[in-house]
Design an enzyme around this catalytic site. Structure first.
Site, PDB file in Angstrom:
ATOM      1  N   LYS A 136      11.247  -5.379  -3.528  1.00 44.16           N
ATOM      2  CA  LYS A 136      12.069  -4.385  -2.837  1.00 44.16           C
ATOM      3  C   LYS A 136      11.126  -3.467  -2.063  1.00 44.16           C
ATOM      4  O   LYS A 136      10.483  -2.596  -2.620  1.00 44.16           O
ATOM      5  CB  LYS A 136      12.907  -3.535  -3.804  1.00 44.16           C
ATOM      6  CG  LYS A 136      13.913  -2.668  -3.037  1.00 44.16           C
ATOM      7  CD  LYS A 136      14.282  -1.388  -3.758  1.00 44.16           C
ATOM      8  CE  LYS A 136      13.527  -0.154  -3.356  1.00 44.16           C
ATOM      9  NZ  LYS A 136      13.389   0.231  -1.968  1.00 44.16           N
ATOM     10  N   SER A 138      10.072  -0.523   0.754  1.00 38.34           N
ATOM     11  CA  SER A 138      10.672   0.773   1.087  1.00 38.34           C
ATOM     12  C   SER A 138      11.716   0.588   2.180  1.00 38.34           C
ATOM     13  O   SER A 138      11.532  -0.202   3.113  1.00 38.34           O
ATOM     14  CB  SER A 138       9.587   1.718   1.583  1.00 38.34           C
ATOM     15  OG  SER A 138      10.184   2.796   2.264  1.00 38.34           O
ATOM     16  N   ALA A 192       7.376  10.578 -10.227  1.00 43.61           N
ATOM     17  CA  ALA A 192       8.735  10.813 -10.735  1.00 43.61           C
ATOM     18  C   ALA A 192       9.507   9.491 -10.824  1.00 43.61           C
ATOM     19  O   ALA A 192      10.129   9.194 -11.854  1.00 43.61           O
ATOM     20  CB  ALA A 192       9.451  11.800  -9.827  1.00 43.61           C
ATOM     21  N   VAL A 193       9.453   8.689  -9.775  1.00 42.19           N
ATOM     22  CA  VAL A 193      10.174   7.397  -9.798  1.00 42.19           C
ATOM     23  C   VAL A 193       9.516   6.445 -10.806  1.00 42.19           C
ATOM     24  O   VAL A 193      10.198   5.734 -11.544  1.00 42.19           O
ATOM     25  CB  VAL A 193      10.234   6.772  -8.379  1.00 42.19           C
ATOM     26  CG1 VAL A 193      10.829   5.370  -8.420  1.00 42.19           C
ATOM     27  CG2 VAL A 193      11.055   7.652  -7.440  1.00 42.19           C
ATOM     28  N   GLY A 194       8.211   6.482 -10.884  1.00 43.67           N
ATOM     29  CA  GLY A 194       7.493   5.624 -11.841  1.00 43.67           C
ATOM     30  C   GLY A 194       7.942   5.880 -13.271  1.00 43.67           C
ATOM     31  O   GLY A 194       8.131   4.955 -14.067  1.00 43.67           O
ATOM     32  N   GLU A 211       1.429   2.258 -10.073  1.00 41.80           N
ATOM     33  CA  GLU A 211       0.369   2.921  -9.300  1.00 41.80           C
ATOM     34  C   GLU A 211       1.039   4.143  -8.690  1.00 41.80           C
ATOM     35  O   GLU A 211       1.810   4.025  -7.737  1.00 41.80           O
ATOM     36  CB  GLU A 211      -0.171   1.929  -8.260  1.00 41.80           C
ATOM     37  CG  GLU A 211      -1.503   2.328  -7.699  1.00 41.80           C
ATOM     38  CD  GLU A 211      -1.362   3.033  -6.386  1.00 41.80           C
ATOM     39  OE1 GLU A 211      -1.318   4.293  -6.417  1.00 41.80           O
ATOM     40  OE2 GLU A 211      -1.292   2.358  -5.351  1.00 41.80           O
ATOM     41  N   ARG A 239      -6.976   9.512   6.391  1.00 40.06           N
ATOM     42  CA  ARG A 239      -6.490   8.129   6.508  1.00 40.06           C
ATOM     43  C   ARG A 239      -4.954   8.161   6.481  1.00 40.06           C
ATOM     44  O   ARG A 239      -4.366   8.859   5.660  1.00 40.06           O
ATOM     45  CB  ARG A 239      -7.038   7.335   5.318  1.00 40.06           C
ATOM     46  CG  ARG A 239      -6.632   5.888   5.264  1.00 40.06           C
ATOM     47  CD  ARG A 239      -7.342   5.245   4.083  1.00 40.06           C
ATOM     48  NE  ARG A 239      -6.924   3.900   3.819  1.00 40.06           N
ATOM     49  CZ  ARG A 239      -6.809   3.379   2.604  1.00 40.06           C
ATOM     50  NH1 ARG A 239      -7.102   4.110   1.541  1.00 40.06           N
ATOM     51  NH2 ARG A 239      -6.432   2.130   2.440  1.00 40.06           N
ATOM     52  N   CYS A 245      -2.094   7.663  -1.589  1.00 39.62           N
ATOM     53  CA  CYS A 245      -2.225   8.230  -2.941  1.00 39.62           C
ATOM     54  C   CYS A 245      -3.675   8.564  -3.259  1.00 39.62           C
ATOM     55  O   CYS A 245      -3.934   9.294  -4.211  1.00 39.62           O
ATOM     56  CB  CYS A 245      -1.730   7.239  -3.990  1.00 39.62           C
ATOM     57  SG  CYS A 245      -0.046   6.768  -3.721  1.00 39.62           S
ATOM     58  N   GLU A 342       0.319  16.787  -4.699  1.00 37.37           N
ATOM     59  CA  GLU A 342      -0.077  15.976  -3.547  1.00 37.37           C
ATOM     60  C   GLU A 342       0.661  16.453  -2.294  1.00 37.37           C
ATOM     61  O   GLU A 342       1.891  16.433  -2.266  1.00 37.37           O
ATOM     62  CB  GLU A 342       0.395  14.553  -3.855  1.00 37.37           C
ATOM     63  CG  GLU A 342      -0.583  13.482  -3.664  1.00 37.37           C
ATOM     64  CD  GLU A 342       0.003  12.120  -4.042  1.00 37.37           C
ATOM     65  OE1 GLU A 342      -0.727  11.171  -3.881  1.00 37.37           O
ATOM     66  OE2 GLU A 342       1.168  11.999  -4.470  1.00 37.37           O
ATOM     67  N   SER A 402     -11.383   1.527  -1.254  1.00 41.82           N
ATOM     68  CA  SER A 402     -10.468   0.461  -1.677  1.00 41.82           C
ATOM     69  C   SER A 402     -10.932  -0.899  -1.147  1.00 41.82           C
ATOM     70  O   SER A 402     -11.308  -1.020   0.018  1.00 41.82           O
ATOM     71  CB  SER A 402      -9.062   0.721  -1.137  1.00 41.82           C
ATOM     72  OG  SER A 402      -8.632   1.999  -1.507  1.00 41.82           O
TER      73      SER A 402
HETATM   74  C1  SIN Z   1      -1.917   3.934  -1.873  1.00 41.25           C
HETATM   75  O1  SIN Z   1      -1.964   4.958  -1.232  1.00 41.25           O
HETATM   76  O2  SIN Z   1      -1.008   3.769  -2.691  1.00 41.25           O
HETATM   77  C2  SIN Z   1      -2.911   2.809  -1.722  1.00 41.25           C
HETATM   78  C3  SIN Z   1      -4.160   3.180  -1.060  1.00 41.25           C
HETATM   79  C4  SIN Z   1      -5.204   2.086  -1.019  1.00 41.25           C
HETATM   80  O3  SIN Z   1      -4.951   0.937  -1.384  1.00 41.25           O
HETATM   81  O4  SIN Z   1      -6.321   2.394  -0.622  1.00 41.25           O
END
Ligand code: SIN
Length: 440
Positions: A136, A138, A192-194, A211, A239, A245, A342, A402
């Site tokens: 699913k 977004s 919150a959703v997690g 995550e 970025r 996140c 955040e 990453s």
């Molecule tokens: C994210 O913001 O959830 C992922 C960022 C990343 O994979 O570097």
């Protein structure tokens, strides 16, 4: 789509599980490799689609297509390395074995900020292990997901192995949670959703990996190389216009370097070009929607009312719509929303600190624990601080960390489990112990 279509997709994934999981690792690997090749050969079109629906600048969108594809390539290779174990037996007429088997049907719920990579980082290992998936995406970015799924079909991945449902998010979510056939939920998105998904998975005791949100500290010590620190913190902060996140959410700067860092950082932020993501020179696109801009405005208002000062930006961009000026805020403290939550926008709060202990304390003073960054030329300090930080990922003198080959995930309320790397398959596997007796 709603509950009915989701149930159909689950049924199709469940039926296909019996054939897909029976293929050899090499057969699944070849199909994944073909999918990777097709993503790469369509990368310009995918990047264009992503910029049009999400707003990230085209260079970043191209970067994400490569990043997203890298998970498919990596797990195509990893499919062939899912080894079990043979355990030395406790009785001489026995043999003890451990098999690794796919968990079954996976429900994958993915966010808008990485419309491709967050899908491939989940679907790649799931398919490699022999699971089938209902994704699913977004509701803000369904088109990239559909395009990727179409390429998977072209690569020979059966329709039932990768299903995409979109539409009524609560109905889709509930159908995934309530189904006894869905054996795992994997989610990237808000904390919150997690938490709701984790609670909702309890009834059918699903495996869960999450995550979730971060609150990344970026610590600049007096002994940092200032150019490295500016480049790294700029990349970590801006970025995707601050909408990741792992974006630096708080830039903690030691007192001895604070003034020098602040003026060089402001200069660097001034060079960021805000605009239409399809223009080559643009480095900052719009925020995802009006609610995102209003959240940033609320954080700025809160900070200035408590004594922070705007050093650059601090308001909507003259382009209008959901564009926001790249912003630097000085003298931020731990009682402000900018420090505690955040912002998910192009706002860099600068927080002064005195000692290494203070910095570690401030960095860990949060329920989040996804990414952290430190800038220092001292090797002993980089070890000491990296080990003391309560985070799943640490960048030392680097703001973009990453990669498909390293484990991605958080501690505390930033999540459960790891994605990417050799550890990424563990989330999609069950261990089965087999005891063979009476062998003499
Ligand atoms: C994210 O913001 O959830 C992922 C960022 C990343 O994979 O570097």
């Amino acid at each position: 789509m709603g509950s009915r279509e989701t149930s159909d997709a689950i049924a199709s994934a469940h039926t296909t599980f019996y054939s897909w999981s029976k293929l050899t690792a090499s057969e699944r690997s070849k199909a994944l490799r073909k999918w990777y090749d097709l993503i790469i050969s369509n990368k310009e079109e995918l990047a264009l689609l992503m910029t049009l629906e999400q707003g990230k600048p085209i260079k970043e969108a191209l970067g994400e297509v490569n990043y997203g594809a890298s998970f498919i390539e990596y797990f195509a290779e990893e499919a062939k390395r899912i080894y079990g174990d043979i355990i030395p037996p406790t009785l001489s007429d026995r043999r003890l074995l451990v098999l690794k088997q796919p968990v079954g049907v996976v429900g994958a719920i993915t966010p808008w900020n990485f419309p491709l990579a967050m899908i491939t980082r989940k679907v790649g290992p799931a398919l490699a292990c022999g699971c089938t998936v209902v994704v699913k995406p977004s509701e803000f970015t369904p088109l990239t997901a559909l395009a990727a799924a179409d390429l998977a079909l072209q690569a020979g991945i059966p329709a039932g192995a990768l299903n995409v449902v979109m539409g009524n998010a609560p109905e889709i979510g509930d159908a995934l949670l309530q189904s006894t056939q869905v054996r795992k939920i994997t989610f990237t998105g808000s904390t919150a959703v997690g938490k709701k998904l984790m609670a909702g998975s309890a009834d059918t005791v699903k495996k869960v990996s999450l995550e979730l949100g971060g609150n990344a500290p970026c610590i600049v010590f007096d002994d940092a190389d200032i150019d490295v620190a500016i480049k790294g913190s700029l990349a970590a902060k801006f970025r995707n216009s601050g909408q990741t996140c792992v974006c630096a959410n708080r830039i903690l700067v030691q007192e001895g370097i604070y003034e020098k860092f602040a003026s060089a950082f402001i200069k660097a932020v001034q060079s960021l070009q805000v605009g239409n993501g399809l223009e080559e020179s643009t480095s900052q696109g719009p925020l995802i929607n009006e609610a995102a801009v209003q959240k940033v405005e609320k954080f700025i208002k809160d900070a200035t009312s408590k004594g922070a000062h705007i050093m650059l930006g601090g308001k909507r961009h003259s382009l209008g719509m959901t564009f926001y000026e790249p912003t630097v805020v000085g003298n931020v403290s731990n009682d402000m929303l900018l420090f505690r939550e955040e912002a998910f926008g192009p706002v860099a709060p600068l927080v002064p600190f005195k000692t290494e202990e203070d910095a570690i304390h401030m960095a860990n003073d949060t329920n989040a624990g996804l990414a952290a960054y430190i800038f220092t030329k001292s090797i002993p300090r980089s070890w000491r601080v990296s080990e003391a930080l309560e985070y799943g990922l640490v960048g030392v003198n680097e703001g973009l960390i990453s990669t498909e080959v390293a484990p991605f995930g958080g501690v505390k309320q930033s999540g459960l489990g790891r994605e990417g790397s050799k550890y990424g398959v563990d989330e999609y596997l069950e261990l089965k112990y087999i005891c063979m007796g009476n062998l003499n």
